[in-house]
Design an enzyme around this catalytic site. Structure first.
Site, PDB file in Angstrom:
ATOM      1  N   ASP A 111     -41.912  51.306   7.885  1.00  0.00           N
ATOM      2  CA  ASP A 111     -42.547  52.616   8.082  1.00  0.00           C
ATOM      3  C   ASP A 111     -41.550  53.492   8.840  1.00  0.00           C
ATOM      4  O   ASP A 111     -40.776  54.242   8.218  1.00  0.00           O
ATOM      5  CB  ASP A 111     -43.879  52.409   8.855  1.00  0.00           C
TER       6      ASP A 111
ATOM      7  N   LYS B 297     -55.776  46.472   7.773  1.00  0.00           N
ATOM      8  CA  LYS B 297     -54.486  46.410   8.494  1.00  0.00           C
ATOM      9  C   LYS B 297     -54.794  46.324   9.975  1.00  0.00           C
ATOM     10  O   LYS B 297     -55.514  47.163  10.517  1.00  0.00           O
ATOM     11  CB  LYS B 297     -53.673  47.662   8.160  1.00  0.00           C
ATOM     12  N   LEU B 298     -54.244  45.293  10.615  1.00  0.00           N
ATOM     13  CA  LEU B 298     -54.457  45.118  12.051  1.00  0.00           C
ATOM     14  C   LEU B 298     -53.215  45.554  12.809  1.00  0.00           C
ATOM     15  O   LEU B 298     -52.102  45.110  12.506  1.00  0.00           O
ATOM     16  CB  LEU B 298     -54.738  43.644  12.381  1.00  0.00           C
ATOM     17  N   LYS B 299     -53.403  46.413  13.795  1.00  0.00           N
ATOM     18  CA  LYS B 299     -52.306  46.755  14.690  1.00  0.00           C
ATOM     19  C   LYS B 299     -52.064  45.546  15.592  1.00  0.00           C
ATOM     20  O   LYS B 299     -53.017  44.976  16.136  1.00  0.00           O
ATOM     21  CB  LYS B 299     -52.692  47.970  15.539  1.00  0.00           C
TER      22      LYS B 299
ATOM     23  N   GLU C 293     -45.774  45.218   8.775  1.00  0.00           N
ATOM     24  CA  GLU C 293     -45.188  46.562   8.797  1.00  0.00           C
ATOM     25  C   GLU C 293     -44.417  46.761  10.107  1.00  0.00           C
ATOM     26  O   GLU C 293     -44.944  46.513  11.194  1.00  0.00           O
ATOM     27  CB  GLU C 293     -46.341  47.576   8.675  1.00  0.00           C
TER      28      GLU C 293
ATOM     29  N   SER D  54     -56.753  51.109   8.744  1.00  0.00           N
ATOM     30  CA  SER D  54     -55.873  50.671   9.825  1.00  0.00           C
ATOM     31  C   SER D  54     -56.720  50.507  11.081  1.00  0.00           C
ATOM     32  O   SER D  54     -57.360  51.453  11.535  1.00  0.00           O
ATOM     33  CB  SER D  54     -54.785  51.739  10.027  1.00  0.00           C
TER      34      SER D  54
ATOM     35  N   GLY E 209     -50.676  56.745   6.578  1.00  0.00           N
ATOM     36  CA  GLY E 209     -51.470  57.858   7.095  1.00  0.00           C
ATOM     37  C   GLY E 209     -51.126  58.087   8.542  1.00  0.00           C
ATOM     38  O   GLY E 209     -50.470  57.253   9.190  1.00  0.00           O
TER      39      GLY E 209
ATOM     40  N   ASP F 161     -49.408  45.730  11.442  1.00  0.00           N
ATOM     41  CA  ASP F 161     -48.479  46.814  11.769  1.00  0.00           C
ATOM     42  C   ASP F 161     -48.155  46.730  13.260  1.00  0.00           C
ATOM     43  O   ASP F 161     -49.037  46.868  14.105  1.00  0.00           O
ATOM     44  CB  ASP F 161     -49.103  48.176  11.442  1.00  0.00           C
TER      45      ASP F 161
ATOM     46  N   LYS G 105     -44.909  57.952   3.963  1.00  0.00           N
ATOM     47  CA  LYS G 105     -45.636  59.028   4.642  1.00  0.00           C
ATOM     48  C   LYS G 105     -44.836  60.305   4.446  1.00  0.00           C
ATOM     49  O   LYS G 105     -43.715  60.409   4.962  1.00  0.00           O
ATOM     50  CB  LYS G 105     -45.725  58.755   6.141  1.00  0.00           C
TER      51      LYS G 105
ATOM     52  N   ASN H 112     -45.611  48.612  14.766  1.00  0.00           N
ATOM     53  CA  ASN H 112     -44.985  49.832  15.293  1.00  0.00           C
ATOM     54  C   ASN H 112     -43.811  49.499  16.221  1.00  0.00           C
ATOM     55  O   ASN H 112     -43.744  49.980  17.365  1.00  0.00           O
ATOM     56  CB  ASN H 112     -46.008  50.728  15.997  1.00  0.00           C
TER      57      ASN H 112
END
Ligand code: OSB
Ligand code: MG
Length: 371
Positions: A242, A165-167, A217, A137, A294, A192, A266, A194
């Site tokens: 998530d 995985k790129l934020k 995500e 990540s 994670g 991702d 998770k 968030n």
């Protein structure tokens, strides 16, 4: 056998580089390890994956320690001599929410129980493989420099990671994804957010379909089930959840309603490894792939996550990266990537222990709780 006491160890461990997401930046990991000790002298370990502030969810280090001390410890008294991990989970249901605190204490107890039986966590959960595929990540560079992002991703690709995985967040999406995709045309790539986007961003996120991504995500707020349905319809790239998924029921609902087609599992977010396995099972029944998320764990949490990731339904690479992606010195013997994989621990319980000197040197606070 009876659990006699818990010790909560709080450690500060600097990350090898700041980890910036749409909800904030972590520079030093506020690590909380829970040690359960039995009357026959066995210690078991669980990691509380809270961060130092309530950014990812309402839980954070201080409130998790409060909940463990004042609410979970009394609830666990009646099951301190139980040999049924499901009874331990049920006893904690008197506390609403706080899955990270629950997972830390119940995993420490489960670890004691498994060590006494001589069984590994992987065997207990139903691991189907000896090694798991690893992804990594990648945070938003604090400088917001695409050159810096490419250098970081390049390092991971060279190390052998099998997926990147790129934020992302509004303003940091198309250009960084385009640059990484141009540099590595075939590497499995996913995002991702968030929860950083709005329903009205659906066509914007759909424009990322051109980059052949594995999944997006958690684009929207965790409660926005209908928004995720709309997002799933608007994008060819599959939607993965998530933060939204807290239980078997929320996983089943999300899959049945079409809010997502993939789940990031998770244990800290769902309260226990038992629930994590049940979410794996229901996803498998529904034909949905899952993968192991994670929370920047040390080797303690990582060992258990790698065991979980060995279950048969975990068909996508997890955020189970090598120790050196996070820390210069891990609390356990380091997890070292081998050909893009990590080995599933085979020793009893979680299969690893903290190195006493490292634990001592990095501990900033600890407390003993007798049950
Ligand atoms: O959203 O998956 C997330 C880390 C901390 C909090 C939330 C998340 C993450 C990660 C890192 O993406 C995963 C890892 O490598 O541990
Ligand atoms: Mg996530």
């Amino acid at each position: 056998m009876r659990i006699e006491r818990f010790r909560i160890h709080r450690l500060n461990i600097p990350l090898v580089r700041p980890f910036r997401t749409s909800f904030g930046t972590e520079r030093v990991r506020d690590v909380i390890l829970v040690e359960a000790t039995s009357d026959n002298g066995i210690s078991g370990w669980g990691e509380c994956v809270t961060m130092s502030w309530p950014g990812y969810s309402y839980e954070y280090g201080d409130n998790a320690i409060d909940v463990m001390t004042h609410h979970l410890l009394p609830a666990l008294r009646e099951v301190s001599d139980s040999d049924d991990p499901f009874a331990v989970r049920a006893a904690m249901e008197v506390v609403a929410g706080h899955p990270m605190a629950k997972n830390a204490m119940s995993t420490a107890m489960l670890d004691v129980w498994l060590r006494e039986r001589g069984e590994s966590l992987g065997e207990y959960l139903g691991a189907a493989r000896t090694h798991v595929d690893c992804g990594v990540s990648v945070g938003i560079p604090v400088t917001e420099s695409i050159g810096e992002l490419l250098a970081e991703v390049g390092g991971y690709v060279d190390e052998g990671y099998r997926r990147i995985k790129l934020k992302i967040q509004p303003g940091w999406d198309i250009e960084p994804i385009r640059a990484v995709r141009q540099a590595w045309p075939t590497i499995p790539l996913q995002t991702d957010a968030n929860q950083a986007y709005e329903r009205s961003d659906a066509s914007h996120l759909a424009s990322l379909d051109q980059f052949d991504l594995l999944l997006h995500e958690q684009p929207l707020e965790q409660d926005d089930w209908y928004g995720h349905v709309l997002m799933s319809q608007a994008c060819q790239t599959p939607i993965c959840l998530d933060e939204s998924i807290h239980s078997v029921m929320s996983a089943d609902s999300a899959l049945q309603f079409g809010a997502c087609s993939i789940i990031n599992i998770k244990p800290g977010r769902v309260g226990s490894y038992l629930t994590a396995k049940e979410i794996h099972d229901v996803s498998r029944d529904r034909g949905a792939p899952v993968w192991a998320g994670g929370m920047l764990e040390t080797g303690i949490g990582r060992a258990a996550n790698v065991a979980l990731a060995a279950l048969p339904g975990f068909t996508l690479p997890g955020d189970t990266s090598g120790s050196n992606r996070y820390y210069e010195v891990d609390v356990t013997e380091p997890f070292v990537l081998q050909d893009g994989q990590l080995p599933v621990p085979t020793g009893p319980g979680i299969g690893v222990d903290p190195i006493p000197e490292v634990l001592r040197d990095m501990t900033v606070w600890s407390t003993d709780l007798s049950i």
